[in-house]
Write an enzyme that holds these catalytic residues in place. Structure first.
Site, PDB file in Angstrom:
ATOM      1  N   ASP A   1       0.840  -1.197   0.000  1.00 29.28           N
ATOM      2  CA  ASP A   1       0.000   0.000   0.000  1.00 29.28           C
ATOM      3  C   ASP A   1       0.877   1.250   0.000  1.00 29.28           C
ATOM      4  O   ASP A   1       2.002   1.219  -0.507  1.00 29.28           O
ATOM      5  CB  ASP A   1      -0.919  -0.025   1.234  1.00 29.28           C
ATOM      6  CG  ASP A   1      -2.294   0.539   0.952  1.00 29.28           C
ATOM      7  OD1 ASP A   1      -2.376   1.757   0.740  1.00 29.28           O
ATOM      8  OD2 ASP A   1      -3.268  -0.218   0.955  1.00 29.28           O
TER       9      ASP A   1
ATOM     10  N   ASP B   1      -2.372   3.760  17.607  1.00 29.90           N
ATOM     11  CA  ASP B   1      -3.087   2.499  17.429  1.00 29.90           C
ATOM     12  C   ASP B   1      -2.256   1.431  16.726  1.00 29.90           C
ATOM     13  O   ASP B   1      -2.679   0.276  16.639  1.00 29.90           O
ATOM     14  CB  ASP B   1      -4.379   2.725  16.629  1.00 29.90           C
ATOM     15  CG  ASP B   1      -5.390   3.554  17.397  1.00 29.90           C
ATOM     16  OD1 ASP B   1      -5.476   3.391  18.619  1.00 29.90           O
ATOM     17  OD2 ASP B   1      -6.082   4.375  16.771  1.00 29.90           O
TER      18      ASP B   1
ATOM     19  N   HIS C   1      -3.734   6.173   3.072  1.00 29.60           N
ATOM     20  CA  HIS C   1      -4.484   4.972   2.724  1.00 29.60           C
ATOM     21  C   HIS C   1      -3.950   3.733   3.429  1.00 29.60           C
ATOM     22  O   HIS C   1      -4.700   2.952   4.026  1.00 29.60           O
ATOM     23  CB  HIS C   1      -4.437   4.789   1.204  1.00 29.60           C
ATOM     24  CG  HIS C   1      -5.314   3.716   0.655  1.00 29.60           C
ATOM     25  ND1 HIS C   1      -4.911   2.398   0.565  1.00 29.60           N
ATOM     26  CD2 HIS C   1      -6.568   3.756   0.129  1.00 29.60           C
ATOM     27  CE1 HIS C   1      -5.876   1.680   0.019  1.00 29.60           C
ATOM     28  NE2 HIS C   1      -6.894   2.474  -0.256  1.00 29.60           N
TER      29      HIS C   1
ATOM     30  N   ASN D   1     -13.837  -0.665  -7.071  1.00 30.83           N
ATOM     31  CA  ASN D   1     -14.934   0.266  -6.790  1.00 30.83           C
ATOM     32  C   ASN D   1     -15.630   0.750  -8.057  1.00 30.83           C
ATOM     33  O   ASN D   1     -16.061   1.890  -8.134  1.00 30.83           O
ATOM     34  CB  ASN D   1     -14.405   1.478  -6.018  1.00 30.83           C
ATOM     35  CG  ASN D   1     -13.769   1.090  -4.712  1.00 30.83           C
ATOM     36  OD1 ASN D   1     -14.202   0.139  -4.065  1.00 30.83           O
ATOM     37  ND2 ASN D   1     -12.731   1.806  -4.321  1.00 30.83           N
TER      38      ASN D   1
ATOM     39  N   GLY E   1      -7.505  -8.739  -7.878  1.00 29.41           N
ATOM     40  CA  GLY E   1      -8.707  -9.425  -7.420  1.00 29.41           C
ATOM     41  C   GLY E   1      -9.163 -10.540  -8.337  1.00 29.41           C
ATOM     42  O   GLY E   1      -9.773 -11.519  -7.896  1.00 29.41           O
TER      43      GLY E   1
ATOM     44  N   SER F   1     -11.220  -1.187  -0.503  1.00 30.17           N
ATOM     45  CA  SER F   1      -9.946  -1.082   0.222  1.00 30.17           C
ATOM     46  C   SER F   1     -10.122  -1.364   1.703  1.00 30.17           C
ATOM     47  O   SER F   1      -9.205  -1.867   2.360  1.00 30.17           O
ATOM     48  CB  SER F   1      -9.355   0.327   0.073  1.00 30.17           C
ATOM     49  OG  SER F   1      -8.693   0.491  -1.139  1.00 30.17           O
TER      50      SER F   1
END
Length: 677
Positions: free
Chosen positions: A73, A82, A120, A229, A241, A299
């Site tokens: 990414d 976090d 992202h 998308n 994909g 995503s």
């Protein structure tokens, strides 16, 4: 959504960009107290994805401990609260200064992949492994490790074939370095491409990508990818994909329906929450405003499934990818028509059922979103706040609250209302609470960005950088008096390419004093001059100190050639070839490199070829010297050379070096300096 000339799309949907527009920056700590408690506290109640897949129940059995998930990414901000304990060294793409080619470079520290300038990758990583410490967000596999593979370098343009070759290398690297799961929330078109001389190279590249996925799968690594998308925009097939070895994920809304924009086809294996997903926001992103960010896209759905795979691998370390995927698909909540279908695959992922934990059947979630639009003709800055309707339970009414630093205004409306005219001052924040038959549900806070469209702050002209030891001196021309009045703050961050992070400095303008024309940023850690890009920004604020306009730009480092580098000599290196030697003085080495080591610094050697100049990159050694082979045609009597910097700024005119006849014809065949033989 495309990044420059990287034609591969990150699969965060363009229809649902981050919901927190540029307002008061997080670095300014300027949230109203009532909002600060929310955005900087525990925000799990806004993560509808967690109850939708029964994550809390799943965590009683597995948390992803001991499992590594590679995230190919935009990098991952390793300093985010976090994620700071989860990130392990991965790899990153950088340009080789000598060959001018992009290459994948192993990282030795998490900082080297931490420059998530886009945000992202950090958001995706938070969905996978945000820690479960009662503060901030929580991921699906909160104890998993994240291996960032940073494939979107800052301010670089990659052609699509270049990019997919590097993604292929990233898959191989992830497997070779122990990744148990690979997540790829990105995609490129793979259908509707007619084989031809023009397209065959691209088709070969994506075929090699699918081969790498197959090899990873065969090696025991689970590969998860987003479906894309483009469901409402032609619905083209997308790689990775569509590769046979991927576990492909479509995006679902809180209503448990496929989002209208999620791609769908026979490659879809499962569906997972992908609309309005709250996760970590990169603190180094160029438009970072809060610690967390709401985004939509496949995503966001893909890493959720990667997290469930991590839970299963913790339970069953010896399982093959087929066993992991079969367990996930066999425990889904079937949606759509019975059995597998192109929109939902086998159904909604159920994390608890997958790991064998007791939990209710996944059901519709009461998450909802709120936004605003400016009113037409209002005299007092009115705005219209609107919202959608929670999915699961009837609504009896809504409460709209508007927060400033000192006040809270409350508006109660009935359950059939989906908008309210309110006074929403610049910089104010707002929430909407739905009162449902199952209890109250609050929308995530949003603020009002007040800058008018088209309004632009002045840029600080002729901005330059100069290094002074361990400091960076940034200078600019003073703007006009009118422009000075618009600027309340100047902020600079020095980023070292390939190292991530950066050192920052901020100046608050005192309009009673002369406008500043420079600032000094202390650099830590030290880095090479040509790696130090300065991100400069000016801001305008209202009377309450809220940022209402901002302009940002990049100052790139100037070439060492601007500081006295020159050609020193040429020496014959065989028929028709000479070795050119040049360099910089020790004073310039300190100025350019910040230390007595200039290894890797670069400049441009220009050779005058008559009608056309030849330009060649040269790389300095640690002693500030470069060597370059230059060819010349038979009969050439002299060469004209110079070192050149950006925009044809050079350290001096061309230098003339005499070349005599070939060896044996003239004992004075080659000069060792510009004065001739």
């Amino acid at each position: 959504m495309r990044l420059g000339r990287i034609f591969a799309s990150l699969t965060a949907a363009a229809v649902a960009v981050p919901l927190l527009p540029a307002g008061a920056g997080a670095d300014d700590s300027s949230f109203p107290p009532a909002i600060d408690v929310i955005v900087n506290g525990n925000v799990e109640e806004f993560q509808w994805m967690l109850p939708a897949v029964n994550a809390e129940e799943a965590h009683t059995v597995a948390t992803g401990s001991g499992v590594t998930v590679a995230v190919i990414d935009t990098g991952v901000d390793n300093t985010h609260p976090d994620l700071e304990a989860s990130v392990v060294p991965g790899a990153y793409i950088q340009r080789n200064e000598e060959t001018e080619k992009f290459e994948l470079v192993p990282a030795t520290t998490p900082e080297e992949t931490g420059d998530d300038w886009y945000g992202h990758g950090t958001h995706v990583a938070g969905v996978v492994a945000g820690d479960d410490d009662g503060d901030g967000i929580t991921g699906i596999a909160p104890d998993a490790s994240i291996m960032p593979i940073h494939t979107f370098p800052r301010r670089e343009w990659l052609r699509e074939i270049q990019f997919w070759k590097l993604v292929t290398e990233s898959i191989d690297y992830s497997v070779a370095n122990g990744a148990d799961v690979i997540n790829m929330s990105l995609g490129g078109q793979s259908s509707g491409i007619v084989p031809s001389d023009r397209t065959q190279k691209y088709l070969d590249t994506i075929a090699a990508l699918c081969d790498a996925v197959d090899a990873a799968h065969a090696a025991g690594t689970v590969v998860v990818a987003s479906a894309g998308n483009s469901g409402a925009y032609g619905n083209p097939e997308q790689v990775p994909g569509s590769c046979d070895g991927t576990f492909t994920v479509a995006a679902m809304a809180p209503s448990l329906d496929r989002t209208y924009w999620s791609s769908f086809d026979a490659a879809v294996d499962v569906i997972a929450p992908g609309e309005n997903v709250l996760s970590a926001d990169s603190t180094v992103a160029e438009n970072s405003d809060t610690p967390h960010l709401i985004a939509s896209g496949t995503s966001m759905a893909s890493p959720l499934v990667a997290g469930v795979a991590a839970l299963l691998i913790e339970q069953h370390p010896a399982w093959t990818p087929e066993q992991v995927q079969d367990q996930i698909t066999s425990t889904t909540k079937d949606l759509g028509v019975d059995g597998r279908d192109p929109q939902y695959g086998w159904g909604l992922v159920d994390a608890a059922a997958a790991v064998g934990a007791a939990a209710p059947t996944p059901k519709k979630q009461n998450y909802f979103d709120a936004w605003y639009e400016t009113s037409w003709g209002g005299d007092n800055g009115e705005a219209v706040i609107s919202w959608n309707v929670p999915a699961a339970d009837p609504v009896t009414g809504y409460t709209v609250k508007v927060y400033t630093d000192t006040t809270t205004s409350t508006y109660d409306v009935d359950g059939n209302t989906v908008r309210e005219n309110v006074l929403l001052p610049p910089g104010a924040w707002f929430t909407v609470t739905a009162h449902t038959t199952a209890g109250d549900v609050m929308s995530y806070p949003r603020d009002r960005y007040s800058r008018d469209r088209g309004e632009s702050l002045p840029k600080l002209d002729d901005a330059k950088t100069r290094r002074d030891g361990d400091k960076m001196v940034i200078t600019w021309d003073r703007p006009s008096k009118k422009e000075q009045a618009q600027i309340d703050k100047i902020r600079a961050v020095v980023h070292f390419e390939g190292r991530g992070g950066g050192a920052g400095k901020r100046i608050v303008i005192d309009h009673d004093q002369p406008f500043p024309a420079s600032m000094i940023v202390k650099l830590s850690p030290k880095g090479r001059w040509t790696d130090a890009h300065v991100h400069l920004a000016v801001s305008d604020e209202d009377d309450d100190g809220q940022t209402i306009a901002r302009r940002e730009w990049i100052i790139k480092p100037e070439s060492p050639a601007l500081y006295g580098s020159h050609v020193r000599s040429i020496d014959r290196a065989g028929p028709g070839r000479v070795e050119v030697t040049g360099g910089m003085s020790r004073m310039n080495m300190k100025r350019v490199c910040g230390k007595d080591n200039c290894a890797g610094e670069s400049a441009v050697l220009v050779v005058d070829r008559g009608k056309k100049n030849q330009r060649m990159n040269v790389v300095f050694t640690e002693k500030g010297v470069f060597h370059k082979m230059v060819g010349y045609d038979k009969g050439t009597e002299f060469l004209r050379l110079r070192i050149e910097g950006p925009k044809n700024l050079s350290s001096g005119p061309f230098q003339r070096f005499a070349i005599g006849k070939e060896k044996g014809d003239d004992p004075c065949s080659l000069s060792t300096g510009p004065t001739g033989c």
